[in-house]
Design a protein around this motif. Structure first.
Motif, short mmCIF file in Angstrom:
data_model
loop_
_atom_site.label_atom_id
_atom_site.label_comp_id
_atom_site.label_asym_id
_atom_site.label_seq_id
_atom_site.Cartn_x
_atom_site.Cartn_y
_atom_site.Cartn_z
N GLY A 83 -14.17 14.91 10.88
CA GLY A 83 -15.36 14.66 10.09
C GLY A 83 -15.91 13.26 10.33
O GLY A 83 -15.30 12.44 11.02
N LEU A 84 -17.05 12.99 9.73
CA LEU A 84 -17.69 11.67 9.86
C LEU A 84 -16.76 10.57 9.37
O LEU A 84 -16.46 9.62 10.10
N LEU A 85 -16.28 10.68 8.13
CA LEU A 85 -15.37 9.66 7.60
C LEU A 85 -14.09 9.62 8.42
O LEU A 85 -13.58 8.54 8.73
N GLY A 86 -13.56 10.79 8.77
CA GLY A 86 -12.32 10.83 9.54
C GLY A 86 -12.42 10.09 10.85
O GLY A 86 -11.51 9.34 11.23
N GLN A 87 -13.54 10.25 11.54
CA GLN A 87 -13.70 9.56 12.82
C GLN A 87 -13.86 8.05 12.63
O GLN A 87 -13.39 7.25 13.45
N LYS A 88 -14.49 7.64 11.55
CA LYS A 88 -14.61 6.21 11.28
C LYS A 88 -13.28 5.60 10.88
O LYS A 88 -12.99 4.43 11.21
N ARG B 289 -21.88 15.65 13.51
CA ARG B 289 -21.89 15.60 12.05
C ARG B 289 -23.22 15.03 11.58
O ARG B 289 -23.64 13.97 12.01
N THR B 290 -23.89 15.77 10.69
CA THR B 290 -25.18 15.29 10.20
C THR B 290 -25.04 14.79 8.77
O THR B 290 -24.01 14.95 8.12
N ASN B 291 -26.07 14.16 8.28
CA ASN B 291 -26.14 13.64 6.92
C ASN B 291 -27.60 13.38 6.62
O ASN B 291 -28.47 13.59 7.48
N ILE B 292 -27.91 12.91 5.43
CA ILE B 292 -29.32 12.83 5.04
C ILE B 292 -30.12 11.89 5.92
O ILE B 292 -31.30 12.12 6.19
N VAL B 293 -29.51 10.81 6.42
CA VAL B 293 -30.23 9.88 7.27
C VAL B 293 -30.60 10.54 8.60
O VAL B 293 -31.76 10.54 9.01
N LEU B 294 -29.61 11.12 9.27
CA LEU B 294 -29.87 11.75 10.56
C LEU B 294 -30.75 12.98 10.41
O LEU B 294 -31.62 13.24 11.26
N TRP B 295 -30.52 13.76 9.36
CA TRP B 295 -31.33 14.96 9.13
C TRP B 295 -32.80 14.62 8.97
O TRP B 295 -33.67 15.21 9.63
#
Length: 307
Positions: free
Chosen positions: A11-16, A174-180
């Motif tokens: 996931g996004l957090l996992g990769q960070k 992985r998307t989120n509100i900023v990228l979307w």
């Protein structure tokens, strides 16, 4: 050296968290997630394909790796999907956490569990850690149920509540509100944006750093970790528009009741971050700083893909 095992590493957090752990010589790191490893760096740590809803498999991995800390980022986090399929949500968001609790108790592991602002109803935000939860959707109810299991356990535990995590991973999977919102507006698509909900968006790098700080400091209890800026969702998207000089005429601003989503959302959440500032030396980026970082990362990814 502390041995840290993470669930949900794709996931996004996992990769960070993987990025941050690889940069810390004091951490021996084990990444686990379902399927193949999505992180671009494959060396310097162990990766294991793991489904935490399978107790026997999880038990075997924990026995084999003997971690000091488990950071549980795995979740069914699509709020509307949880509302449509509460059985699946219960399995991932509650029963799988019970598996990790049992193993953490047995092997004296510090369990750090990711939770959400959606344990609150949004009537009294921003919230402190000891404010009374009152979830209004299935996702929030299941995340709170997992919190209660953890607090009632005998293991060393930490609960990290967070809000609207955003950021970029290398394969853009992985998307989120900023990228979307950025991608839709760049492509001339009309988007519906809610104008009566308020959040404090959280940069994934900030959250990852906080999780590892908690692991290294053995910080126990509940912590609120988010960005420091409180926005309406419309204001958040407006900031994306301004940063990338996008066309705002494609934005259709609507009230929550007009969107007809499966799950209710809290009106105003947000966190009071004093405990994180004091105990973890937490210093979150502003939203504007976060957007600049994302811009730099997207440019780097673009250059890599053109080689």
């Amino acid at each position: 050296m502390k041995k840290v095992l993470i669930t949900g590493s794709n996931g996004l957090l996992g990769q960070k968290i993987t990025d941050a752990a690889l940069a810390d010589a004091n951490i021996a790191y084990i990444a686990t997630s379902r399927g193949a490893n999505r992180h671009p760096v494959k060396k310097g740590y162990i990766y294991i394909d793991l489904d935490i809803t399978d107790f026997e498999q999880t038990e075997n991995i924990v026995k084999e790796c003997s971690p000091d800390v488990i950071i549980n980022t795995a979740a069914m986090a699509n709020v509307d999907a949880c509302e449509r399929d509460p059985v699946a949500s219960q399995k991932v968001n509650v029963e799988a956490v019970a598996n990790l609790i049992a193993l953490s108790e047995r092997f004296n592991i510090h369990l750090i569990h990711l939770s959400t602002d959606f344990v609150f109803d949004g009537d009294e935000g921003p919230y402190m850690e000891d404010d009374e939860p009152n979830p209004i959707n299935v996702y929030g109810k299941h995340k709170l149920a997992a919190e209660k299991l953890i607090k009632d356990s005998s293991c060393i535990w930490s609960i990290v509540r967070t809000i609207l995590v955003y950021g970029v991973v290398n394969d853009l999977s992985r998307t989120n509100i900023v990228l979307w919102s950025k991608n839709a507006l760049e492509n001339g698509q009309t988007i519906k944006v809610v104008n009566d909900q308020w959040r404090m968006p959280t940069l994934a790098e900030d959250l990852a750093k906080a999780c590892l700080t908690m692991a290294m400091k053995k910080a126990e209890g509940i912590y609120h970790i988010s960005g420091k800026d409180l926005f309406s969702i419309c204001e958040l998207v407006d900031a994306v528009v301004e940063h990338w000089h996008l066309e705002s005429s494609y934005i259709c601003k609507e009230r929550s009741s007009e969107l007809k989503q499966n799950a209710l959302r809290p009106k105003r959440t947000g966190f009071i971050l004093d405990k994180a500032y004091d105990k973890l030396d937490y210093v979150p980026h502003s939203f504007g700083e976060g957007l600049k970082l994302i811009e730099e990362q997207l440019k780097k990814i673009g250059k890599q893909s053109s080689l």
